[in-house]
Design an enzyme around this catalytic site. Sequence first.
Site, PDB file in Angstrom:
ATOM      1  CG  ASP A  25      -2.112  -0.977   0.934  1.00  0.00           C
ATOM      2  OD1 ASP A  25      -2.676  -0.936  -0.175  1.00  0.00           O
ATOM      3  OD2 ASP A  25      -2.439  -1.773   1.830  1.00  0.00           O
ATOM      4  CG  ASP A  41      -7.957  -3.136  -2.897  1.00  0.00           C
ATOM      5  OD1 ASP A  41      -8.400  -4.086  -3.566  1.00  0.00           O
ATOM      6  OD2 ASP A  41      -8.376  -2.863  -1.772  1.00  0.00           O
TER       7      ASP A  41
END
Length: 431
Positions: A124, A189
């Site tokens: 991330d 994502d």
Amino acid sequence: MHCTKMFFGWMMVSVLFSCGPAKNTAGLQEDGFVKTGLSKSEEMLRHMLPAANKKFSARTGAYPRTTNKSGELVTTSMYDWTPGFFPGSLWYAYEYSKNDSMKAEAIKWTEKLAPLQTFTQHHDLGFMMYCSYGNAYRLTGNEAYKKILVNSAKALSTRFNPTAGVIKSWNSFKSWHGNATYYFPVIIDNMMNLELLFFASKVSGDTSFRHIAVTHALTTMKHHFRPDHSSYHVVCYDSTNGKVVAKETAQGYADNSTWSRGQAWAIYGYTMVYRETKDPRFLEMAIGLSNYFINNKRLPEDYVPYWDFNANEAGYTPGVKSHANKMSTLYRDASAASITASALLELSTYVSDNQSKQYKTAAVKILRSLSSDAYMARPGTNGNFIIEHCVGSLPHQSEIDAPLVYADYYYMEALLRYQQLQKGGVLFAGN
Ligand code: GLY
């Protein structure tokens, strides 16, 4: 007859079990929602800052994420995936207001994230660093921020596996079915993290970042989508030969369903990859993904989706261990809506006039809904987060019908993008 019955049945289920906004979203002045939305957002952030500053712990860094049931601020560690959004929102508030005290807070909250530039424990880094330092660099031109961003891209690149052609998302993923654990999961994502790599390539001249980003986008294109452009959430690879070993869900309703926020990440991700490459395959993908979202028969009238496009639908079964088995309420996920609005505004600048109008209209519809009191909280409520009615992860029984820091971030981004487009400006200068 049969279809009509099924449709009616579905409508009844929606009416009986849908939760959240039923208030009127009309009545806003044409475009008035942009100014109102941005100034209210700035006001909410100002109200949140004292609580956020109080909670910050020098040891781990506590970053705003959501609220508890009493509406109090809940923070997570800066090593979780969301710390970039709060500083990012402060930067957007500064961009709108040009207020120096907002800038000072944005700098403070951004610079606390410096230790993440060598973090390699999950994928991330794009969210964490590009939303914070990326905006910081864009708005200040501070060269030190650029170096930190390039280092972050290096850290993210360590998770790329050339055999599989993808960046590993999590170190492991435990299936909702039985006891299977996978050790090379890639989630949709992850498309969002590629923006950091494109940026790093441009400013450093190191083309390996760009190569990784393009390869990841192409491999994902091959394995993460169904023929109707709906997305799988998690695709698990065998890292030794690159073969796909499972397609499941972590945060969606079922393996074969379409998790709304996952679809939103995909729309945003492929639109951004098209911006960076001008490869028509990515544009085609972004268009197909967007059309799935905005033409979906299960998209409510206000264009704020249920948390999963197929939640509670026949033919979709959650894994035995998923909390989705116990949940009949059809919650909305306003975060999926705000991400999609921002992405559609960008996409509207790359397509034909007709399509452009369609995407812009859909984005405005979302933004008007989110700016109404059906979704926008009043200052002093909702832990001073801007948007209400989001879902973090229903299968994990976590953050259900709650505010989420990233819903606010993309809402503000979308409003700023819309304002820019209305002024006749371009969203992104050419490469
Ligand atoms: N990237 C995690 C999520 O969207 O919840």
